[in-house]
Design a protein around this motif. Structure first.
Motif, PDB file in Angstrom:
ATOM      1  N   MET A   1      30.986  25.800  41.341  1.00 29.89           N
ATOM      2  CA  MET A   1      31.938  26.028  42.384  1.00 29.89           C
ATOM      3  C   MET A   1      33.670  25.740  41.790  1.00 29.89           C
ATOM      4  SD  MET A   1      32.637  24.090  45.968  1.00 29.89           S
ATOM      5  CE  MET A   1      33.872  24.574  47.416  1.00 29.89           C
ATOM      6  N   ARG A   2      34.254  26.608  42.252  1.00 30.26           N
ATOM      7  CA  ARG A   2      35.813  26.675  41.754  1.00 30.26           C
ATOM      8  C   ARG A   2      36.499  25.628  42.382  1.00 30.26           C
ATOM      9  NH1 ARG A   2      38.534  32.036  40.529  1.00 30.26           N
ATOM     10  NH2 ARG A   2      38.148  32.461  42.669  1.00 30.26           N
ATOM     11  N   LYS A   3      37.418  24.939  41.687  1.00 28.00           N
ATOM     12  CA  LYS A   3      38.150  23.795  42.541  1.00 28.00           C
ATOM     13  C   LYS A   3      39.591  24.244  42.207  1.00 28.00           C
ATOM     14  CE  LYS A   3      34.722  20.223  42.215  1.00 28.00           C
ATOM     15  NZ  LYS A   3      34.270  18.984  42.043  1.00 28.00           N
ATOM     16  N   ALA A   4      40.429  23.622  43.189  1.00 28.55           N
ATOM     17  CA  ALA A   4      41.945  23.545  43.001  1.00 28.55           C
ATOM     18  C   ALA A   4      42.302  22.560  41.847  1.00 28.55           C
ATOM     19  CB  ALA A   4      42.514  23.447  44.614  1.00 28.55           C
ATOM     20  N   TYR A   5      43.681  22.795  41.247  1.00 24.91           N
ATOM     21  CA  TYR A   5      44.121  21.814  40.625  1.00 24.91           C
ATOM     22  C   TYR A   5      45.727  21.925  40.598  1.00 24.91           C
ATOM     23  CZ  TYR A   5      44.569  25.869  37.393  1.00 24.91           C
ATOM     24  OH  TYR A   5      44.727  27.292  37.054  1.00 24.91           O
ATOM     25  N   ARG A   6      46.281  20.782  40.326  1.00 22.89           N
ATOM     26  CA  ARG A   6      47.760  20.654  40.237  1.00 22.89           C
ATOM     27  C   ARG A   6      48.354  20.747  38.773  1.00 22.89           C
ATOM     28  NH1 ARG A   6      50.637  16.123  42.067  1.00 22.89           N
ATOM     29  NH2 ARG A   6      52.174  17.104  43.412  1.00 22.89           N
ATOM     30  N   ILE A   7      49.407  21.556  38.555  1.00 18.26           N
ATOM     31  CA  ILE A   7      50.024  21.620  37.530  1.00 18.26           C
ATOM     32  C   ILE A   7      51.654  21.584  37.661  1.00 18.26           C
ATOM     33  CG2 ILE A   7      48.303  23.506  36.643  1.00 18.26           C
ATOM     34  CD1 ILE A   7      50.497  25.721  37.230  1.00 18.26           C
ATOM     35  N   LEU A   8      52.338  21.431  36.636  1.00 17.28           N
ATOM     36  CA  LEU A   8      53.901  21.631  36.801  1.00 17.28           C
ATOM     37  C   LEU A   8      54.202  23.249  36.418  1.00 17.28           C
ATOM     38  CD1 LEU A   8      55.092  18.761  34.394  1.00 17.28           C
ATOM     39  CD2 LEU A   8      54.780  18.862  36.795  1.00 17.28           C
ATOM     40  N   TYR A   9      54.652  23.652  37.550  1.00 15.73           N
ATOM     41  CA  TYR A   9      55.300  24.998  37.584  1.00 15.73           C
ATOM     42  C   TYR A   9      56.449  25.300  36.695  1.00 15.73           C
ATOM     43  CZ  TYR A   9      56.481  29.960  38.682  1.00 15.73           C
ATOM     44  OH  TYR A   9      56.838  31.254  38.600  1.00 15.73           O
ATOM     45  N   GLN A  10      57.120  24.280  36.611  1.00 17.28           N
ATOM     46  CA  GLN A  10      58.504  24.272  35.990  1.00 17.28           C
ATOM     47  C   GLN A  10      58.510  22.743  35.338  1.00 17.28           C
ATOM     48  OE1 GLN A  10      61.717  25.470  38.698  1.00 17.28           O
ATOM     49  NE2 GLN A  10      61.402  27.485  37.977  1.00 17.28           N
ATOM     50  N   GLY A  11      58.781  22.422  34.349  1.00 15.03           N
ATOM     51  CA  GLY A  11      59.064  21.230  33.450  1.00 15.03           C
ATOM     52  C   GLY A  11      60.368  20.695  33.917  1.00 15.03           C
ATOM     53  N   GLY A  12      60.761  19.350  33.316  1.00 13.20           N
ATOM     54  CA  GLY A  12      62.046  18.832  33.701  1.00 13.20           C
ATOM     55  C   GLY A  12      62.359  17.434  32.866  1.00 13.20           C
ATOM     56  N   THR A  13      63.201  16.846  32.997  1.00 14.68           N
ATOM     57  CA  THR A  13      63.844  15.637  32.315  1.00 14.68           C
ATOM     58  C   THR A  13      64.422  14.592  33.097  1.00 14.68           C
ATOM     59  OG1 THR A  13      64.545  16.967  30.274  1.00 14.68           O
ATOM     60  CG2 THR A  13      65.297  15.015  30.506  1.00 14.68           C
ATOM     61  N   GLY A  14      64.056  13.393  32.830  1.00 16.50           N
ATOM     62  CA  GLY A  14      64.786  12.222  33.716  1.00 16.50           C
ATOM     63  C   GLY A  14      64.958  10.920  32.755  1.00 16.50           C
ATOM     64  N   GLU A  15      65.666  10.156  32.855  1.00 14.62           N
ATOM     65  CA  GLU A  15      66.157   9.216  32.140  1.00 14.62           C
ATOM     66  C   GLU A  15      66.424   7.752  32.994  1.00 14.62           C
ATOM     67  OE1 GLU A  15      69.932   7.857  29.030  1.00 14.62           O
ATOM     68  OE2 GLU A  15      69.299   9.862  29.515  1.00 14.62           O
ATOM     69  N   ILE A  16      66.001   6.567  32.169  1.00 15.84           N
ATOM     70  CA  ILE A  16      66.084   5.454  32.915  1.00 15.84           C
ATOM     71  C   ILE A  16      66.735   4.683  31.637  1.00 15.84           C
ATOM     72  CG2 ILE A  16      64.442   5.680  34.647  1.00 15.84           C
ATOM     73  CD1 ILE A  16      62.799   3.476  32.687  1.00 15.84           C
ATOM     74  N   THR A  17      67.443   3.384  32.154  1.00 17.30           N
ATOM     75  CA  THR A  17      67.821   2.456  31.187  1.00 17.30           C
ATOM     76  C   THR A  17      67.131   0.900  31.540  1.00 17.30           C
ATOM     77  OG1 THR A  17      69.817   3.743  30.895  1.00 17.30           O
ATOM     78  CG2 THR A  17      69.961   1.401  30.160  1.00 17.30           C
ATOM     79  N   GLU A  18      66.524   0.398  30.667  1.00 18.40           N
ATOM     80  CA  GLU A  18      66.125  -1.009  30.998  1.00 18.40           C
ATOM     81  C   GLU A  18      66.625  -1.979  29.865  1.00 18.40           C
ATOM     82  OE1 GLU A  18      64.107  -2.307  33.245  1.00 18.40           O
ATOM     83  OE2 GLU A  18      63.722  -0.439  34.286  1.00 18.40           O
ATOM     84  N   LYS A  19      67.481  -2.941  29.995  1.00 13.86           N
ATOM     85  CA  LYS A  19      67.990  -3.795  29.277  1.00 13.86           C
ATOM     86  C   LYS A  19      68.686  -3.137  27.982  1.00 13.86           C
ATOM     87  CE  LYS A  19      65.306  -7.661  30.477  1.00 13.86           C
ATOM     88  NZ  LYS A  19      64.051  -8.775  30.057  1.00 13.86           N
ATOM     89  N   LYS A  20      69.527  -2.114  28.402  1.00 18.05           N
ATOM     90  CA  LYS A  20      70.314  -1.349  27.500  1.00 18.05           C
ATOM     91  C   LYS A  20      69.529  -0.357  26.546  1.00 18.05           C
ATOM     92  CE  LYS A  20      74.095  -4.475  27.085  1.00 18.05           C
ATOM     93  NZ  LYS A  20      74.986  -5.463  26.360  1.00 18.05           N
ATOM     94  N   SER A  21      68.017  -0.549  26.569  1.00 12.51           N
ATOM     95  CA  SER A  21      67.282   0.613  25.953  1.00 12.51           C
ATOM     96  C   SER A  21      67.182   1.884  26.952  1.00 12.51           C
ATOM     97  CB  SER A  21      65.808   0.190  25.950  1.00 12.51           C
ATOM     98  OG  SER A  21      65.899  -0.766  24.593  1.00 12.51           O
ATOM     99  N   ARG A  22      67.225   3.166  26.304  1.00 12.05           N
ATOM    100  CA  ARG A  22      67.372   4.291  27.239  1.00 12.05           C
ATOM    101  C   ARG A  22      65.865   4.854  26.963  1.00 12.05           C
ATOM    102  NH1 ARG A  22      71.391   8.388  24.705  1.00 12.05           N
ATOM    103  NH2 ARG A  22      70.520   9.613  26.413  1.00 12.05           N
ATOM    104  N   PHE A  23      65.255   5.218  27.999  1.00 14.82           N
ATOM    105  CA  PHE A  23      63.948   5.939  28.042  1.00 14.82           C
ATOM    106  C   PHE A  23      64.127   7.502  28.576  1.00 14.82           C
ATOM    107  CE2 PHE A  23      63.184   1.504  27.960  1.00 14.82           C
ATOM    108  CZ  PHE A  23      62.112   1.251  27.373  1.00 14.82           C
ATOM    109  N   ILE A  24      64.083   8.370  27.819  1.00 15.98           N
ATOM    110  CA  ILE A  24      64.029   9.790  28.417  1.00 15.98           C
ATOM    111  C   ILE A  24      62.858  10.692  28.354  1.00 15.98           C
ATOM    112  CG2 ILE A  24      65.507  11.927  27.813  1.00 15.98           C
ATOM    113  CD1 ILE A  24      67.151  10.061  25.710  1.00 15.98           C
TER     114      ILE A  24
END
Length: 217
Positions: A1-24
């Motif tokens: 039986m075929r099933k639904a699934y989830r994808i990213l239709y469009q990707g993207g970028t996000g960034e956080i900073t923790e104790k002056k370390s950048r995580f992109i």
């Protein structure tokens, strides 16, 4: 039986900073290992001066292929929490790369796990997810008297029409979710007193983006 699934239709970028370390965090849809590896290498070149480029990917409609890397971070502190976020969102066919620029302060294992998880979550906010569902292409052949009833019925059930041709008769092609096929067949047969000819012409997967139907093989 075929099933639904989830994808990213469009990707993207996000960034956080923790104790002056950048995580992109950069996320991209991929369908093959080669695409994931190319995206990782592209990201490494873009952030050539960064200390770490950690990644996690899931490939296959059922998530059959998974791989992750801590890229020099302490074991289980980067790739694994990144993978946990992707799996928690039930996403497949995507690759996530989190680039870290060290800020001079050690975060500890718990801090790293939280930071890499949070970075992926932030990246996902900039992405466009899509649920991809199994469907069939249903050809409906009818006379001019029956087409109005058929279009009304499809509209009521929010069944997408892919095309319509007018000759001596009318041939309409509809995109019908797998689970709706049997009921729709019965309803169309009843509505046209059995005069409509119904034929499944193909199996596809589809998603909706900005009210447009996107077909997948």
């Amino acid at each position: 039986m075929r099933k639904a699934y989830r994808i990213l239709y469009q990707g993207g970028t996000g960034e956080i900073t923790e104790k002056k370390s950048r995580f992109i965090a950069n996320l991209k849809p991929v369908e093959r290992e080669e695409e994931a590896l190319a995206f990782i290498e592209e990201t490494r070149k873009r952030y050539w001066d960064a200390r770490h480029n950690c990644y996690a990917w899931i490939i296959g409609r059922g998530g059959e292929e998974k791989r992750l890397s801590d890229d020099g971070e302490p074991g289980q502190t980067a790739g694994k929490p990144m993978m946990d976020v992707l799996e928690g969102e039930k996403l497949v066919n995507l690759c996530a790369v989190v680039t870290r620029y060290f800020g001079g302060t050690l975060l500890g294992t718990g801090g790293l796990v939280r930071a890499y998880s949070k970075a992926v979550q932030e990246g996902l906010k900039a992405c466009t997810p899509m649920t991809v569902e199994p469907a069939v292409k249903l050809s409906v052949l009818t006379d001019y008297n029956g087409i109005g009833k058929i279009q009304y019925l499809l509209g009521q059930r929010e069944i997408a029409t892919l095309g319509i041709e007018y000759t001596d008769r009318v041939e309409l092609t509809a995109l019908v979710p797998d689970e709706a096929l049997d009921h729709l067949r019965a309803d169309l047969t009843e509505a046209t007193s059995g005069r409509a000819v119904l034929l499944v012409t193909g199996e596809v997967y589809y998603g909706i983006f900005n009210k447009d139907v996107i077909l997948f093989p």
